[in-house]
Design a protein around this motif. Structure first.
Motif, PDB file in Angstrom:
ATOM      1  N   PHE A 246       0.847  -1.179   0.000  1.00  0.00           N
ATOM      2  CA  PHE A 246       0.000   0.000   0.000  1.00  0.00           C
ATOM      3  C   PHE A 246       0.886   1.232   0.000  1.00  0.00           C
ATOM      4  O   PHE A 246       2.075   1.167   0.293  1.00  0.00           O
ATOM      5  CB  PHE A 246      -0.974  -0.018   1.186  1.00  0.00           C
ATOM      6  CG  PHE A 246      -0.381   0.177   2.558  1.00  0.00           C
ATOM      7  CD1 PHE A 246      -0.443   1.418   3.171  1.00  0.00           C
ATOM      8  CD2 PHE A 246       0.201  -0.874   3.239  1.00  0.00           C
ATOM      9  CE1 PHE A 246       0.076   1.602   4.440  1.00  0.00           C
ATOM     10  CE2 PHE A 246       0.713  -0.705   4.500  1.00  0.00           C
ATOM     11  CZ  PHE A 246       0.656   0.534   5.108  1.00  0.00           C
ATOM     12  N   GLN A 247       0.301   2.345  -0.368  1.00  0.00           N
ATOM     13  CA  GLN A 247       1.032   3.604  -0.414  1.00  0.00           C
ATOM     14  C   GLN A 247       0.313   4.636   0.449  1.00  0.00           C
ATOM     15  O   GLN A 247      -0.892   4.566   0.641  1.00  0.00           O
ATOM     16  CB  GLN A 247       1.140   4.115  -1.845  1.00  0.00           C
ATOM     17  CG  GLN A 247       1.960   3.216  -2.733  1.00  0.00           C
ATOM     18  CD  GLN A 247       2.002   3.711  -4.163  1.00  0.00           C
ATOM     19  OE1 GLN A 247       1.533   4.798  -4.473  1.00  0.00           O
ATOM     20  NE2 GLN A 247       2.555   2.915  -5.047  1.00  0.00           N
ATOM     21  N   VAL A 248       1.107   5.578   0.941  1.00  0.00           N
ATOM     22  CA  VAL A 248       0.601   6.637   1.814  1.00  0.00           C
ATOM     23  C   VAL A 248       0.981   7.978   1.213  1.00  0.00           C
ATOM     24  O   VAL A 248       2.048   8.116   0.608  1.00  0.00           O
ATOM     25  CB  VAL A 248       1.224   6.500   3.227  1.00  0.00           C
ATOM     26  CG1 VAL A 248       0.787   7.634   4.130  1.00  0.00           C
ATOM     27  CG2 VAL A 248       0.859   5.151   3.834  1.00  0.00           C
ATOM     28  N   ARG A 249       0.106   8.971   1.379  1.00  0.00           N
ATOM     29  CA  ARG A 249       0.443  10.318   0.917  1.00  0.00           C
ATOM     30  C   ARG A 249      -0.019  11.351   1.936  1.00  0.00           C
ATOM     31  O   ARG A 249      -0.926  11.091   2.732  1.00  0.00           O
ATOM     32  CB  ARG A 249      -0.161  10.609  -0.454  1.00  0.00           C
ATOM     33  CG  ARG A 249      -1.651  10.722  -0.443  1.00  0.00           C
ATOM     34  CD  ARG A 249      -2.161  11.064  -1.813  1.00  0.00           C
ATOM     35  NE  ARG A 249      -3.588  11.260  -1.752  1.00  0.00           N
ATOM     36  CZ  ARG A 249      -4.275  11.831  -2.699  1.00  0.00           C
ATOM     37  NH1 ARG A 249      -3.690  12.251  -3.779  1.00  0.00           N
ATOM     38  NH2 ARG A 249      -5.565  11.984  -2.579  1.00  0.00           N
ATOM     39  N   PRO A 250       0.621  12.514   1.905  1.00  0.00           N
ATOM     40  CA  PRO A 250       0.186  13.588   2.801  1.00  0.00           C
ATOM     41  C   PRO A 250      -1.195  14.095   2.395  1.00  0.00           C
ATOM     42  O   PRO A 250      -1.487  14.248   1.211  1.00  0.00           O
ATOM     43  CB  PRO A 250       1.223  14.688   2.595  1.00  0.00           C
ATOM     44  CG  PRO A 250       2.329  14.093   1.815  1.00  0.00           C
ATOM     45  CD  PRO A 250       1.782  12.900   1.112  1.00  0.00           C
ATOM     46  N   ILE A 251      -2.026  14.329   3.389  1.00  0.00           N
ATOM     47  CA  ILE A 251      -3.352  14.919   3.183  1.00  0.00           C
ATOM     48  C   ILE A 251      -3.508  16.002   4.238  1.00  0.00           C
ATOM     49  O   ILE A 251      -3.625  15.690   5.430  1.00  0.00           O
ATOM     50  CB  ILE A 251      -4.478  13.872   3.337  1.00  0.00           C
ATOM     51  CG1 ILE A 251      -4.299  12.703   2.380  1.00  0.00           C
ATOM     52  CG2 ILE A 251      -5.850  14.520   3.189  1.00  0.00           C
ATOM     53  CD1 ILE A 251      -4.552  13.043   0.930  1.00  0.00           C
ATOM     54  N   GLY A 252      -3.485  17.260   3.839  1.00  0.00           N
ATOM     55  CA  GLY A 252      -3.568  18.349   4.813  1.00  0.00           C
ATOM     56  C   GLY A 252      -2.413  18.259   5.787  1.00  0.00           C
ATOM     57  O   GLY A 252      -1.258  18.158   5.388  1.00  0.00           O
TER      58      GLY A 252
ATOM     59  N   GLU B 129      14.644  13.448   8.604  1.00  0.00           N
ATOM     60  CA  GLU B 129      16.043  13.576   9.002  1.00  0.00           C
ATOM     61  C   GLU B 129      16.969  12.751   8.107  1.00  0.00           C
ATOM     62  O   GLU B 129      18.141  13.077   7.956  1.00  0.00           O
ATOM     63  CB  GLU B 129      16.233  13.115  10.451  1.00  0.00           C
ATOM     64  CG  GLU B 129      15.605  14.012  11.477  1.00  0.00           C
ATOM     65  CD  GLU B 129      15.703  13.430  12.882  1.00  0.00           C
ATOM     66  OE1 GLU B 129      16.408  12.409  13.078  1.00  0.00           O
ATOM     67  OE2 GLU B 129      15.067  14.000  13.786  1.00  0.00           O
ATOM     68  N   LEU B 130      16.438  11.676   7.512  1.00  0.00           N
ATOM     69  CA  LEU B 130      17.234  10.771   6.687  1.00  0.00           C
ATOM     70  C   LEU B 130      17.345  11.216   5.232  1.00  0.00           C
ATOM     71  O   LEU B 130      18.139  10.661   4.475  1.00  0.00           O
ATOM     72  CB  LEU B 130      16.620   9.362   6.730  1.00  0.00           C
ATOM     73  CG  LEU B 130      16.517   8.721   8.108  1.00  0.00           C
ATOM     74  CD1 LEU B 130      15.697   7.444   8.030  1.00  0.00           C
ATOM     75  CD2 LEU B 130      17.896   8.451   8.678  1.00  0.00           C
ATOM     76  N   LEU B 131      16.561  12.213   4.858  1.00  0.00           N
ATOM     77  CA  LEU B 131      16.484  12.623   3.446  1.00  0.00           C
ATOM     78  C   LEU B 131      17.362  13.825   3.139  1.00  0.00           C
ATOM     79  O   LEU B 131      17.474  14.730   3.961  1.00  0.00           O
ATOM     80  CB  LEU B 131      15.043  13.020   3.095  1.00  0.00           C
ATOM     81  CG  LEU B 131      14.002  11.928   3.088  1.00  0.00           C
ATOM     82  CD1 LEU B 131      12.623  12.541   2.904  1.00  0.00           C
ATOM     83  CD2 LEU B 131      14.299  10.928   2.004  1.00  0.00           C
ATOM     84  N   PRO B 132      17.944  13.832   1.924  1.00  0.00           N
ATOM     85  CA  PRO B 132      18.497  15.099   1.464  1.00  0.00           C
ATOM     86  C   PRO B 132      17.314  16.030   1.202  1.00  0.00           C
ATOM     87  O   PRO B 132      16.285  15.605   0.683  1.00  0.00           O
ATOM     88  CB  PRO B 132      19.209  14.730   0.167  1.00  0.00           C
ATOM     89  CG  PRO B 132      18.562  13.470  -0.293  1.00  0.00           C
ATOM     90  CD  PRO B 132      18.051  12.776   0.944  1.00  0.00           C
ATOM     91  N   ARG B 133      17.397  17.272   1.599  1.00  0.00           N
ATOM     92  CA  ARG B 133      16.245  18.171   1.527  1.00  0.00           C
ATOM     93  C   ARG B 133      16.061  18.706   0.113  1.00  0.00           C
ATOM     94  O   ARG B 133      17.012  19.047  -0.567  1.00  0.00           O
ATOM     95  CB  ARG B 133      16.405  19.315   2.516  1.00  0.00           C
ATOM     96  CG  ARG B 133      16.556  18.861   3.965  1.00  0.00           C
ATOM     97  CD  ARG B 133      15.519  17.830   4.390  1.00  0.00           C
ATOM     98  NE  ARG B 133      14.211  18.364   4.542  1.00  0.00           N
ATOM     99  CZ  ARG B 133      13.594  18.541   5.684  1.00  0.00           C
ATOM    100  NH1 ARG B 133      14.163  18.192   6.798  1.00  0.00           N
ATOM    101  NH2 ARG B 133      12.391  19.057   5.718  1.00  0.00           N
ATOM    102  N   SER B 134      14.806  18.777  -0.288  1.00  0.00           N
ATOM    103  CA  SER B 134      14.427  19.307  -1.601  1.00  0.00           C
ATOM    104  C   SER B 134      13.536  20.520  -1.357  1.00  0.00           C
ATOM    105  O   SER B 134      14.012  21.611  -1.134  1.00  0.00           O
ATOM    106  CB  SER B 134      13.703  18.220  -2.404  1.00  0.00           C
ATOM    107  OG  SER B 134      13.249  18.709  -3.632  1.00  0.00           O
ATOM    108  N   ASN B 135      12.231  20.296  -1.371  1.00  0.00           N
ATOM    109  CA  ASN B 135      11.287  21.337  -0.974  1.00  0.00           C
ATOM    110  C   ASN B 135      10.251  20.691  -0.067  1.00  0.00           C
ATOM    111  O   ASN B 135      10.121  19.473  -0.036  1.00  0.00           O
ATOM    112  CB  ASN B 135      10.656  22.032  -2.191  1.00  0.00           C
ATOM    113  CG  ASN B 135       9.779  21.109  -3.004  1.00  0.00           C
ATOM    114  OD1 ASN B 135       8.780  20.596  -2.501  1.00  0.00           O
ATOM    115  ND2 ASN B 135      10.137  20.875  -4.258  1.00  0.00           N
ATOM    116  N   ALA B 136       9.542  21.469   0.688  1.00  0.00           N
ATOM    117  CA  ALA B 136       8.665  20.944   1.740  1.00  0.00           C
ATOM    118  C   ALA B 136       7.624  19.960   1.204  1.00  0.00           C
ATOM    119  O   ALA B 136       7.386  18.917   1.817  1.00  0.00           O
ATOM    120  CB  ALA B 136       7.988  22.090   2.479  1.00  0.00           C
ATOM    121  N   ILE B 137       7.019  20.259   0.073  1.00  0.00           N
ATOM    122  CA  ILE B 137       5.985  19.375  -0.477  1.00  0.00           C
ATOM    123  C   ILE B 137       6.584  18.049  -0.911  1.00  0.00           C
ATOM    124  O   ILE B 137       6.079  16.977  -0.565  1.00  0.00           O
ATOM    125  CB  ILE B 137       5.245  20.067  -1.642  1.00  0.00           C
ATOM    126  CG1 ILE B 137       4.461  21.260  -1.112  1.00  0.00           C
ATOM    127  CG2 ILE B 137       4.324  19.089  -2.363  1.00  0.00           C
ATOM    128  CD1 ILE B 137       3.885  22.156  -2.184  1.00  0.00           C
TER     129      ILE B 137
END
Length: 86
Positions: free
Chosen positions: A1-7, A50-58
C-alpha cells in the motif's frame, strides 16, 4: 500500500489487493494513518525527514510518507534479521 500527505496528516492512497487482501488488511484508501508501530505518524515522518536530502517541503513530505511502507537499510531503517513470512 502507499501513503500520501493529506492536509496536516497522512492517509492510505493505494492498496494492491492482490498482495494485501481485505481479510489481511482491512483498511481502505482514504483511511488516515495515525500511528506506525505504535509511534505517532508525525514522529515517524519527522525521523524520515532527518534521513532525506532536503528538496522542498511538499516533495519532502511526499517522500517521507512513501517511506512509511518501505524499509531501507541505507537510510538507517532497522532491518529484519529473521524471516518475515512463514
Amino acid at each position: 500500500f502507499q501513503v500520501r500527505p493529506i492536509g496536516d496528516g497522512y492517509a492510505i492512497s493505494v492498496i494492491d489487493r492482490k498482495k494485501l487482501p481485505e481479510s489481511a488488511f482491512p483498511f481502505q484508501p482514504g483511511d488516515e494513518i495515525i500511528a506506525v508501530d505504535g509511534k505517532p505518524v508525525k514522529d515517524v515522518i519527522a525521523k524520515n525527514l532527518e534521513l532525506l536530502p532536503r528538496s522542498n517541503a511538499i516533495a519532502d513530505r511526499a517522500t517521507a510518507a512513501r517511506m512509511l511502507t518501505v524499509l531501507r537499510g541505507d537510510l538507517g531503517h532497522p532491518m529484519p534479521t529473521e524471516p518475515t513470512r512463514s
